[in-house]
Design a protein around this motif. Structure first.
Motif, short mmCIF file in Angstrom:
data_model
loop_
_atom_site.label_atom_id
_atom_site.label_comp_id
_atom_site.label_asym_id
_atom_site.label_seq_id
_atom_site.Cartn_x
_atom_site.Cartn_y
_atom_site.Cartn_z
N VAL A 138 0.84 -1.20 0.00
CA VAL A 138 0.00 0.00 0.00
C VAL A 138 0.87 1.25 0.00
CG1 VAL A 138 -1.65 1.35 1.38
CG2 VAL A 138 -1.94 -1.11 1.19
N PHE A 139 0.45 2.25 -0.77
CA PHE A 139 1.12 3.56 -0.81
C PHE A 139 0.08 4.61 -0.38
CE2 PHE A 139 2.22 7.49 -3.10
CZ PHE A 139 3.54 7.63 -2.76
N LEU A 140 0.44 5.40 0.65
CA LEU A 140 -0.48 6.42 1.18
C LEU A 140 0.18 7.79 1.07
CD1 LEU A 140 -2.88 7.47 2.97
CD2 LEU A 140 -1.54 6.77 4.97
N CYS A 141 -0.57 8.78 0.56
CA CYS A 141 0.00 10.13 0.46
C CYS A 141 -1.09 11.18 0.67
CB CYS A 141 0.68 10.33 -0.89
SG CYS A 141 -0.36 9.94 -2.30
N CYS A 142 -0.65 12.42 0.91
CA CYS A 142 -1.57 13.54 1.05
C CYS A 142 -1.01 14.69 0.23
CB CYS A 142 -1.76 13.90 2.53
SG CYS A 142 -0.22 14.34 3.36
N LEU A 143 -1.55 15.89 0.38
CA LEU A 143 -1.19 16.97 -0.57
C LEU A 143 -0.44 18.12 0.10
CD1 LEU A 143 -4.42 16.99 -2.78
CD2 LEU A 143 -2.15 16.05 -3.34
N GLU A 144 0.28 17.83 1.17
CA GLU A 144 1.14 18.88 1.75
C GLU A 144 2.56 18.84 1.17
OE1 GLU A 144 -0.90 19.96 6.04
OE2 GLU A 144 0.91 18.74 6.07
N SER A 145 2.79 17.94 0.21
CA SER A 145 4.07 17.90 -0.52
C SER A 145 3.76 18.37 -1.94
CB SER A 145 4.61 16.47 -0.54
OG SER A 145 4.71 15.97 0.77
N LEU A 166 -4.96 8.17 -1.68
CA LEU A 166 -4.64 9.61 -1.65
C LEU A 166 -5.64 10.31 -0.75
CD1 LEU A 166 -3.26 12.26 -2.54
CD2 LEU A 166 -4.71 12.24 -4.57
N ASN A 167 -5.11 10.93 0.30
CA ASN A 167 -5.93 11.78 1.16
C ASN A 167 -5.78 13.21 0.60
OD1 ASN A 167 -5.49 13.33 4.33
ND2 ASN A 167 -7.42 12.68 3.49
N PRO A 168 -6.78 13.74 -0.10
CA PRO A 168 -6.60 15.01 -0.81
C PRO A 168 -6.73 16.21 0.13
CG PRO A 168 -8.80 14.22 -1.19
CD PRO A 168 -8.14 13.19 -0.30
N ALA A 169 -5.81 16.29 1.07
CA ALA A 169 -5.81 17.35 2.07
C ALA A 169 -4.43 18.01 2.09
CB ALA A 169 -6.14 16.77 3.44
N PRO A 170 -4.35 19.33 1.95
CA PRO A 170 -5.49 20.22 1.70
C PRO A 170 -6.07 19.97 0.30
CG PRO A 170 -3.42 21.42 1.45
CD PRO A 170 -3.07 20.06 1.95
N ALA A 171 -7.32 20.40 0.12
CA ALA A 171 -8.01 20.14 -1.15
C ALA A 171 -7.46 21.05 -2.23
CB ALA A 171 -9.51 20.38 -0.97
N LEU A 172 -6.73 20.49 -3.17
CA LEU A 172 -6.19 21.28 -4.28
C LEU A 172 -6.97 20.85 -5.52
CD1 LEU A 172 -2.36 20.90 -3.55
CD2 LEU A 172 -3.90 22.74 -2.85
N PRO A 173 -7.85 21.73 -6.04
CA PRO A 173 -8.73 21.32 -7.14
C PRO A 173 -7.97 20.82 -8.36
CG PRO A 173 -9.46 23.40 -6.21
CD PRO A 173 -8.15 23.09 -5.56
N GLU A 174 -6.69 21.23 -8.51
CA GLU A 174 -5.95 20.78 -9.71
C GLU A 174 -5.67 19.28 -9.73
OE1 GLU A 174 -5.05 23.13 -7.48
OE2 GLU A 174 -2.89 23.47 -7.49
N ILE A 175 -5.89 18.60 -8.60
CA ILE A 175 -5.68 17.13 -8.65
C ILE A 175 -6.92 16.40 -9.20
CG2 ILE A 175 -3.99 17.11 -6.76
CD1 ILE A 175 -7.01 15.38 -5.85
N ALA A 244 -15.78 13.30 22.18
CA ALA A 244 -14.62 13.88 21.49
C ALA A 244 -14.00 14.97 22.35
CB ALA A 244 -15.05 14.45 20.14
N VAL A 245 -12.68 14.88 22.51
CA VAL A 245 -11.94 15.87 23.28
C VAL A 245 -11.20 16.80 22.34
CG1 VAL A 245 -9.96 16.11 24.85
CG2 VAL A 245 -11.68 14.36 25.27
N ASP A 246 -10.66 16.25 21.27
CA ASP A 246 -9.86 17.04 20.32
C ASP A 246 -9.84 16.26 19.00
OD1 ASP A 246 -7.92 18.32 18.84
OD2 ASP A 246 -6.32 18.13 20.34
N THR A 247 -10.45 16.85 17.97
CA THR A 247 -10.56 16.11 16.70
C THR A 247 -9.38 16.37 15.76
OG1 THR A 247 -11.87 17.86 15.72
CG2 THR A 247 -13.08 16.07 16.78
N THR A 248 -8.33 17.07 16.25
CA THR A 248 -7.13 17.24 15.44
C THR A 248 -6.61 15.87 15.02
OG1 THR A 248 -6.56 19.09 16.85
CG2 THR A 248 -4.83 18.32 15.39
N ALA A 249 -6.29 15.76 13.74
CA ALA A 249 -5.69 14.52 13.20
C ALA A 249 -6.65 13.33 13.16
CB ALA A 249 -4.41 14.12 13.95
N ALA A 250 -7.95 13.57 13.30
CA ALA A 250 -8.91 12.45 13.16
C ALA A 250 -8.76 11.83 11.78
CB ALA A 250 -10.35 12.94 13.37
N GLY A 251 -8.69 12.68 10.77
CA GLY A 251 -8.55 12.17 9.41
C GLY A 251 -7.22 11.44 9.21
N ASP A 252 -6.17 11.94 9.83
CA ASP A 252 -4.86 11.28 9.70
C ASP A 252 -4.88 9.91 10.38
OD1 ASP A 252 -3.95 13.55 8.40
OD2 ASP A 252 -3.20 14.47 10.24
#
Ligand code: ADP
Length: 303
Positions: A138-145, A166-175, A244-252
């Motif tokens: 499996v290959f996992l990537c996001c859009l901060e690179s 691919l986790n499209p975060a942040p959402a870059l419409p060009e992808i 929920a105490v803190d939803t930071t990084a829930a998606g990660d």
């Protein structure tokens, strides 16, 4: 070390956080805040989430600067079940930094200086050994690179027969193009990202549009409402009921655990259940990386 079943490509940031009575307006100084520093960056969060959930080490491809933050990040990774030998240290560039203001209501304002993350190039991906990809599943990537680097990673992963997420975060419409989405087996936007990528608010409509562009399947995460799988069949998976105490990084947390479950051969629906359990644990604890669950906790939650 056993070969990695999972390769994560992504960003490394240090989060510099001030919790203050309110977020300063332009030109304003707000006193009375509390400061803390924490390891962050979506790529690093996802790599750590996968490493804690996986049996075998996870390989992380990233770039840091030749500075204190970069060294601290590498030191932090050395305490996780991560292969960090392909993390490049970029001379004369600062490591990625996120300046985060959080107010008393939990609202935040974030400014990111990507620094070394922007110097992770397609050439770095080209230089990775063939047997790294050959051994993985499996290959996992996001859009901060940089997008061209992410695309090169997806191309190499696809050529080696890996399942690509691919986790499209942040959402870059060009992808949202057939060329890029055809390289993606599983796209994992949250609802806001899906809307930004497609211009459609309806979760099902947005996901279908993304599928029509070429990705195999879309898992739209919906915060406390769980996630929606739009693929050959459509399935809604509720979130687990937690405080929920803190939803930071829930998606990660969700993406890292999803990669592990998929790499172990679970069908997508079961993998999403696994990821939902991991994300639910993360939201019950503070912070990004400190909140991420390990395998025993995920299995205990599901038993
Ligand atoms: P992101 O963090 O990328 O914005 P979401 O907010 O959609 O992503 O959350 C990702 C996943 O985390 C959800 O699909 C869900 O499984 C879990 N999750 C998020 N918030 C909660 C919550 N309040 N309670 C339980 N699970 C949650």
């Amino acid at each position: 070390m056993p070969p990695s079943a999972i390769i994560v490509l992504g960003s490394v940031n240090t989060d510099l956080v001030i919790r203050s009575p309110r977020i300063p307006a332009p030109g304003e100084t707000v006193l009375g805040g509390e400061y803390f520093q924490a390891p962050g960056g979506k790529g690093a969060n996802q790599a750590v989430a996968a490493a804690r959930a996986a049996r075998d080490p996870v390989t992380f491809i990233a770039a840091v600067g030749d500075d204190e933050f970069g060294r601290a990040a590498l030191d932090n990774f050395s305490r996780e079940n991560l292969v960090s030998q392909y993390i490049t240290t970029v001379p004369h560039q600062p490591s990625g930094v996120a300046l985060i203001f959080v107010d008393e209501q939990g609202e935040n304002a974030i400014s990111v200086a990507s620094g070394a993350n922007l110097h992770l190039t397609p050439q770095h991906v080209d230089a990775l050994p063939e047997n790294l990809f050959a051994a993985a599943g499996v290959f996992l990537c996001c859009l901060e690179s940089p997008i061209e680097t992410v695309v090169r990673g997806l191309q190499r992963a696809r050529a080696a027969g890996l399942i690509t997420i691919l986790n499209p975060a942040p959402a870059l419409p060009e992808i949202a193009t057939p060329e890029i989405l055809a390289l993606v087996d599983v796209l994992t936007p949250n609802a806001g990202e899906a809307a930004l990528l497609t211009g459609r608010d309806g979760v099902g409509e947005a996901a279908q549009q993304l599928r029509d562009l070429g990705c195999g399947c879309v898992i739209t995460t919906l915060g406390p409402d769980g996630c929606q799988i739009t693929g050959e069949t459509n399935v809604r998976i509720p979130s687990r009921k937690v405080t929920a105490v803190d939803t930071t990084a829930a998606g990660d947390a969700f993406n890292g655990a999803l990669a592990v479950a998929v790499s172990e051969g679970l069908a997508l629906e079961q993998a999403a259940h696994w990821a939902t359990a991991a994300a639910a644990i993360a939201v019950t604890r503070s912070g990004a990386q400190p909140s991420l669950a390990d395998r025993d906790e995920i299995e205990a939650a599901l038993s």
